[in-house]
Design a protein around this motif. Sequence first.
Motif: not given
Length: 279
Positions: A198-222
Amino acid sequence: MTREQPGTPESATGTAAGTATYVYAVCRRLTPSALSGLTGLAGLAEGFPVRTLPLGPLTAVVQHVPAAEFTEDAWQRRLSDRAELERCARAHHEVVTAAAACGPTVPLALATLYRGDERAQQALGADRDRFAAALARIEGHAEWGVKVSLAAAAPGSRSAPPAPPRGGGGPSGGAGRAYLERKRGLHRAREQHHDRALQAAEDIDAALSRLATATRRLRPHSQEMTGERGRLQVLNAAYLVTAVREKELLDAVETLRRRTGAEVEVSGPWVPYSFVGEV
């Protein structure tokens, strides 16, 4: 967006009798030739071309469809047929993509229908300001999807702990305590592994969000949806990215793959379906 039960439109609307108006998208001015050769919902709308419908300063991309094929009951039957639903979704996306190649485009939901062109113009025109705002927001941008997966459990944690000792040494004995400790240790290891994922996911999202104008988190697939047993999807996100930052995004994904050891799947560029808002 209002979705109406299709009916037989009045002849004054210029719509063929017995048809409804299916709306794919709303954009700015669009040259009709951009839609040339598109069949849209072929088989359901045979003989009716994909075309434009003026909405004042905006343009809708539409097609006549037989009203009888798009009643609520007919559409529900189509939803239950996976192959038919996929065919309709692909046709819808193909038209939206063709329109988006000419400029910012707001895709509408699958099976957005009105009782003829005039009613479509009235309903869509009432949302003109929201369409204009969405078009301004996504202009010069594309949507990129990123999914992050990791091994579902820490190495060795999938193997069961040794069976508890039989006979005289019950749980209070040394062997019993050792067995319980091993069980607790495996449980802690799984929890720690999940926390790190989960921490890796947060780190990746934070890094990519800095390059984006907007972001949207979707429900992970089972795992049942992905079909990847032993893999845990910890991030399913969409990023609205300008064309000039697309290479930075792809480079960042490659760096994050190496740094985190996660499996990072990136897809795009797409029409910004996730960022047009509810219109």
